[in-house]
Motif scaffolding. Structure first.
Motif, PDB file in Angstrom:
ATOM      1  N   LYS A  73       0.837  -1.207   0.000  1.00  0.00           N
ATOM      2  CA  LYS A  73       0.000   0.000   0.000  1.00  0.00           C
ATOM      3  C   LYS A  73       0.872   1.257   0.000  1.00  0.00           C
ATOM      4  O   LYS A  73       0.830   2.040  -0.947  1.00  0.00           O
ATOM      5  CB  LYS A  73      -0.972  -0.037   1.175  1.00  0.00           C
ATOM      6  CG  LYS A  73      -1.977  -1.191   0.991  1.00  0.00           C
ATOM      7  CD  LYS A  73      -2.943  -1.351   2.125  1.00  0.00           C
ATOM      8  CE  LYS A  73      -3.953  -2.458   1.828  1.00  0.00           C
ATOM      9  NZ  LYS A  73      -4.799  -2.782   2.961  1.00  0.00           N
ATOM     10  N   ASN A  74       1.698   1.447   1.026  1.00  0.00           N
ATOM     11  CA  ASN A  74       2.510   2.674   1.045  1.00  0.00           C
ATOM     12  C   ASN A  74       3.511   2.707  -0.108  1.00  0.00           C
ATOM     13  O   ASN A  74       3.701   3.749  -0.736  1.00  0.00           O
ATOM     14  CB  ASN A  74       3.270   2.800   2.361  1.00  0.00           C
ATOM     15  CG  ASN A  74       2.327   2.881   3.545  1.00  0.00           C
ATOM     16  OD1 ASN A  74       1.897   1.857   4.048  1.00  0.00           O
ATOM     17  ND2 ASN A  74       1.981   4.091   3.973  1.00  0.00           N
ATOM     18  N   LEU A  75       4.159   1.564  -0.377  1.00  0.00           N
ATOM     19  CA  LEU A  75       5.170   1.583  -1.443  1.00  0.00           C
ATOM     20  C   LEU A  75       4.581   1.205  -2.806  1.00  0.00           C
ATOM     21  O   LEU A  75       5.238   1.378  -3.839  1.00  0.00           O
ATOM     22  CB  LEU A  75       6.338   0.641  -1.096  1.00  0.00           C
ATOM     23  CG  LEU A  75       7.215   1.102   0.086  1.00  0.00           C
ATOM     24  CD1 LEU A  75       8.212   0.016   0.478  1.00  0.00           C
ATOM     25  CD2 LEU A  75       7.977   2.386  -0.245  1.00  0.00           C
ATOM     26  N   GLY A  76       3.394   0.698  -2.847  1.00  0.00           N
ATOM     27  CA  GLY A  76       2.723   0.402  -4.124  1.00  0.00           C
ATOM     28  C   GLY A  76       3.377  -0.720  -4.931  1.00  0.00           C
ATOM     29  O   GLY A  76       3.252  -0.780  -6.153  1.00  0.00           O
ATOM     30  N   VAL A  77       4.083  -1.624  -4.239  1.00  0.00           N
ATOM     31  CA  VAL A  77       4.749  -2.743  -4.922  1.00  0.00           C
ATOM     32  C   VAL A  77       3.782  -3.943  -4.952  1.00  0.00           C
ATOM     33  O   VAL A  77       3.115  -4.231  -3.940  1.00  0.00           O
ATOM     34  CB  VAL A  77       6.065  -3.115  -4.195  1.00  0.00           C
ATOM     35  CG1 VAL A  77       6.693  -4.365  -4.789  1.00  0.00           C
ATOM     36  CG2 VAL A  77       7.042  -1.941  -4.255  1.00  0.00           C
ATOM     37  N   HIS A  78       3.719  -4.630  -6.069  1.00  0.00           N
ATOM     38  CA  HIS A  78       2.773  -5.754  -6.228  1.00  0.00           C
ATOM     39  C   HIS A  78       2.990  -6.797  -5.119  1.00  0.00           C
ATOM     40  O   HIS A  78       4.131  -7.133  -4.797  1.00  0.00           O
ATOM     41  CB  HIS A  78       2.974  -6.395  -7.605  1.00  0.00           C
ATOM     42  CG  HIS A  78       1.793  -7.223  -8.036  1.00  0.00           C
ATOM     43  ND1 HIS A  78       1.469  -8.419  -7.437  1.00  0.00           N
ATOM     44  CD2 HIS A  78       0.842  -7.000  -8.976  1.00  0.00           C
ATOM     45  CE1 HIS A  78       0.384  -8.921  -8.008  1.00  0.00           C
ATOM     46  NE2 HIS A  78      -0.024  -8.081  -8.940  1.00  0.00           N
TER      47      HIS A  78
ATOM     48  N   SER B 110       2.383   9.591   5.657  1.00  0.00           N
ATOM     49  CA  SER B 110       1.074  10.203   5.365  1.00  0.00           C
ATOM     50  C   SER B 110       0.893  10.393   3.869  1.00  0.00           C
ATOM     51  O   SER B 110      -0.175  10.096   3.310  1.00  0.00           O
ATOM     52  CB  SER B 110       0.928  11.575   6.022  1.00  0.00           C
ATOM     53  OG  SER B 110       1.412  11.547   7.295  1.00  0.00           O
ATOM     54  N   ARG B 111       1.965  10.884   3.195  1.00  0.00           N
ATOM     55  CA  ARG B 111       1.801  11.118   1.763  1.00  0.00           C
ATOM     56  C   ARG B 111       1.597   9.797   1.011  1.00  0.00           C
ATOM     57  O   ARG B 111       0.747   9.683   0.124  1.00  0.00           O
ATOM     58  CB  ARG B 111       3.010  11.877   1.210  1.00  0.00           C
ATOM     59  CG  ARG B 111       2.611  12.638  -0.046  1.00  0.00           C
ATOM     60  CD  ARG B 111       3.647  13.536  -0.627  1.00  0.00           C
ATOM     61  NE  ARG B 111       4.935  12.890  -0.745  1.00  0.00           N
ATOM     62  CZ  ARG B 111       6.064  13.423  -0.303  1.00  0.00           C
ATOM     63  NH1 ARG B 111       6.069  14.594   0.290  1.00  0.00           N
ATOM     64  NH2 ARG B 111       7.211  12.807  -0.458  1.00  0.00           N
ATOM     65  N   SER B 112       2.385   8.782   1.406  1.00  0.00           N
ATOM     66  CA  SER B 112       2.261   7.506   0.690  1.00  0.00           C
ATOM     67  C   SER B 112       0.882   6.886   0.936  1.00  0.00           C
ATOM     68  O   SER B 112       0.327   6.211   0.073  1.00  0.00           O
ATOM     69  CB  SER B 112       3.377   6.542   1.094  1.00  0.00           C
ATOM     70  OG  SER B 112       3.329   6.292   2.471  1.00  0.00           O
ATOM     71  N   ARG B 113       0.326   7.161   2.105  1.00  0.00           N
ATOM     72  CA  ARG B 113      -1.020   6.662   2.402  1.00  0.00           C
ATOM     73  C   ARG B 113      -2.036   7.329   1.472  1.00  0.00           C
ATOM     74  O   ARG B 113      -2.892   6.661   0.878  1.00  0.00           O
ATOM     75  CB  ARG B 113      -1.336   6.959   3.874  1.00  0.00           C
ATOM     76  CG  ARG B 113      -2.676   6.526   4.313  1.00  0.00           C
ATOM     77  CD  ARG B 113      -2.859   6.720   5.817  1.00  0.00           C
ATOM     78  NE  ARG B 113      -4.023   5.987   6.253  1.00  0.00           N
ATOM     79  CZ  ARG B 113      -5.253   6.410   6.082  1.00  0.00           C
ATOM     80  NH1 ARG B 113      -5.476   7.582   5.521  1.00  0.00           N
ATOM     81  NH2 ARG B 113      -6.285   5.673   6.452  1.00  0.00           N
ATOM     82  N   ARG B 114      -1.886   8.657   1.337  1.00  0.00           N
ATOM     83  CA  ARG B 114      -2.808   9.395   0.441  1.00  0.00           C
ATOM     84  C   ARG B 114      -2.697   8.866  -0.989  1.00  0.00           C
ATOM     85  O   ARG B 114      -3.697   8.633  -1.669  1.00  0.00           O
ATOM     86  CB  ARG B 114      -2.466  10.889   0.459  1.00  0.00           C
ATOM     87  CG  ARG B 114      -3.273  11.685   1.480  1.00  0.00           C
ATOM     88  CD  ARG B 114      -3.240  13.170   1.189  1.00  0.00           C
ATOM     89  NE  ARG B 114      -1.933  13.715   0.865  1.00  0.00           N
ATOM     90  CZ  ARG B 114      -1.023  14.117   1.758  1.00  0.00           C
ATOM     91  NH1 ARG B 114      -1.268  14.019   3.057  1.00  0.00           N
ATOM     92  NH2 ARG B 114       0.140  14.598   1.370  1.00  0.00           N
ATOM     93  N   ASP B 115      -1.454   8.661  -1.433  1.00  0.00           N
ATOM     94  CA  ASP B 115      -1.247   8.163  -2.814  1.00  0.00           C
ATOM     95  C   ASP B 115      -1.921   6.807  -3.003  1.00  0.00           C
ATOM     96  O   ASP B 115      -2.539   6.529  -4.034  1.00  0.00           O
ATOM     97  CB  ASP B 115       0.255   8.003  -3.116  1.00  0.00           C
ATOM     98  CG  ASP B 115       0.955   9.357  -3.151  1.00  0.00           C
ATOM     99  OD1 ASP B 115       0.251  10.388  -3.173  1.00  0.00           O
ATOM    100  OD2 ASP B 115       2.210   9.372  -3.146  1.00  0.00           O
ATOM    101  N   ALA B 116      -1.784   5.956  -1.965  1.00  0.00           N
ATOM    102  CA  ALA B 116      -2.381   4.614  -2.072  1.00  0.00           C
ATOM    103  C   ALA B 116      -3.895   4.730  -2.205  1.00  0.00           C
ATOM    104  O   ALA B 116      -4.520   4.052  -3.035  1.00  0.00           O
ATOM    105  CB  ALA B 116      -2.013   3.786  -0.847  1.00  0.00           C
TER     106      ALA B 116
END
Ligand SMILES: Cc1cc2nc3c(=O)[nH]c(=O)nc-3n(C[C@H](O)[C@H](O)[C@H](O)COP(=O)(O)OP(=O)(O)OC[C@H]3O[C@@H](n4cnc5c(N)ncnc54)[C@H](O)[C@@H]3O)c2cc1C
Length: 478
Positions: A362-367, A459-465
């Motif tokens: 989720k935070n890093l967006g890796v499969h 927080s930003r990575s959470r928003r992006d997810a």
């Protein structure tokens, strides 16, 4: 049936003498019994067992060899292809029967079906048994005749049938072998151990084999069960059984656990909440095998097809972050502690597995498959059913999964489940003198610890997810 018959018992993920229906049936039905292990890792492709799993297998085979020797039999170890090897040994020994306990992953099932058909056609009596699950996946269906998709409903149905499960079979103590000695490989010939000795930490944590599994189970009943529901989420406590690798290799059976828990319930009814909780964890194991059985694609694809359209990071975008995650260098202490525990011992606490998986997917967006593959190589309990379910649950794309919008905050989780930072400091000794803020949230640039700065803004990575998730939901509506 003729008591002059010779049986082969094909050991797979049932490396035990107690509660082993295939072995017991062979001993009861045939005059001579030959225990056999065939090493054919390529037949499990694309999920060829990883290095930590191989480490366990080596030691477990050594233990099985000793147990069988004490019972008067010699374990024959050979290499695949399995069908050809079985045919060869049947010719060599004049065996009339073949016994095994069933596995329920898709590659084993299709291979075993083929083997059964071919060998039965050649006149061999082939018998297989359920030894590794409490309930056979094909037998549990909804009122509409379809597979369950929700754990609660599934487990209610299975729980309603558990009283029918008979007690475990006693250990086989005496096996009559053929007088002619058969050639065998040794576990060492299978080259399962690492060439570079990275397994020092494994030896200090694990004892392998059936006896070790039984001892661990007894210790759990004595010390951890009385507080299981309260302590199971705290990674610095010895609050869980750590039986997962023993269960994966079948050194102990779920039926033995079920009956052990029943006895415990009779002796100390006060532990009922703890008993229910451990029952339900065994239920998740059953459910994982059930899902893989009914949805074989779940090992390789998101069960929720919307996630095939999610903007996972491309390979070249994710390399550095994936590597930092694998090495325990993300700068997020509880995540790094878990990844280092995994690397050094081949195991990670369940709560921390969920956190590291949430951060990666989720935070890093890796499969999620990237994480699943790393776990596959590094876990001693790597299990296709449990690992696929665990990753799909954490990524939010499986059946009955944590919703995608539920993104664990590692700092809050550390504060809650490792309040004194004991777990973190054990695996990240460089943070020994750190205050709670650093232990929970990571280092700020002016702090002197020899530990990386966080590689991401939580927080930003959470928003992006969440935005990625909104996008696939929108696409679905359009
Ligand atoms: C991302 C991720 C990957 C995972 N990969 C694996 C894996 O490859 N192999 C594996 O055995 N487990 C896996 N799990 C499930 C779980 O983390 C482990 O089974 C558990 O940590 C084992 O510790 P224990 O034996 O002390 O568990 P206990 O709490 O003592 O539970 C007893 C047994 O119940 C079963 N169990 C407990 N929790 C779960 C669960 N959530 N799902 C399925 N079975 C469960 C296990 O067989 C376990 O040994 C994974 C979980 C996650 C979140």
């Amino acid at each position: 049936m003729d008591r002059t018959d010779t049986a082969l018992v094909w050991f797979r993920r049932d490396l035990r003498l107690a509660d082993n229906p295939a072995l017991t049936a062979a001993v009861n039905q045939c005059a001579r019994v030959i225990p056999l292990y065939i090493h054919a890792p390529d037949e499990a492709a694309p999920w060829i067992p990883g290095r930590a799993s191989n480490w366990w297998l080596h030691h477990s085979l050594c233990a099985l060899q000793r147990e069988l020797h004490q019972a008067g039999a010699k374990l024959i170890i050979a290499t695949g292809p399995t069908l050809e090897r079985l045919q060869h040994i049947v010719r060599q020994t004049g065996a009339t029967h073949l016994f095994w306990n069933r596995n329920y992953d898709p590659t084993s099932m299709s291979r075993d079906r083929d083997i059964k058909q071919r060998l039965t056609g050649q006149g061999l009596s082939c018998q297989s048994f359920n030894a590794n699950l409490l309930s056979e996946p094909a037998s549990i269906l909804t009122g509409q005749g379809t597979p369950y998709k929700v754990f609660g409903a599934y487990w209610r149905t299975v729980s309603g049938q558990l009283h029918q499960i008979p007690p475990p079979l006693p250990p086989v103590r005496r096996i009559s072998s053929p007088s002619k000695d058969l050639p065998t490989l040794s576990p060492g010939d299978l080259a399962l151990l690492p060439r570079i000795p990275w397994d020092g930490g494994f030896h200090s944590v694990w004892q392998t084999g059936e006896q070790a599994a039984l001892e661990r189970w007894e210790q759990f009943l004595l010390h951890a069960l009385p507080a299981y529901d309260r302590l199971r989420d705290f990674p610095d406590r010895d609050g869980t059984s750590r039986l997962s690798p023993h269960l994966h290799f079948g050194e102990i059976s779920p039926r033995q656990l079920l009956w052990g828990l029943r006895q415990q319930a009779d002796q100390s009814p006060a532990t009922v909440t703890h008993l229910e909780r451990i029952h339900s964890q065994l239920g998740w194991r059953e459910f994982a095998h059930y899902i893989l059985y009914h949805s074989p694609r779940s090992a390789n694809q998101s069960l929720d097809r919307r996630f095939e359209k999610l903007a996972w990071k491309a390979d070249d975008e994710q390399d550095a972050e994936l590597q930092a995650w694998q090495r325990g260098e993300t700068g997020i202490p509880i995540v790094d502690a878990g990844m280092r525990e995994l690397w050094q011992t081949g195991w990670m606490h369940n709560r921390v597995r969920m956190l590291v998986a949430s951060l990666l997917t989720k935070n890093l967006g890796v499969h999620w498959l990237q994480g699943a593959r790393w776990f596959w190589d590094t876990l001693v309990d790597a299990d296709l059913a449990n690992n696929s379910l665990g990753w799909q649950w954490s990524a939010g794309c499986g059946v009955d999964a944590a919703p995608y919008f539920r993104i664990f905050n590692p700092a809050t989780q550390a504060k809650r489940f490792d309040p004194e930072g004991r777990y973190i400091k054990r695996w990240l000794p460089e943070l020994t003198g750190a205050g709670k803020n650093v232990l929970y949230s990571g280092r700020l640039s002016d702090e002197p610890f020899d530990y990386p700065l966080p590689i991401l803004d939580l927080s930003r990575s959470r928003r992006d997810a969440l935005q990625r998730w909104e996008r696939i939901k929108r696409q679905q509506r359009e």
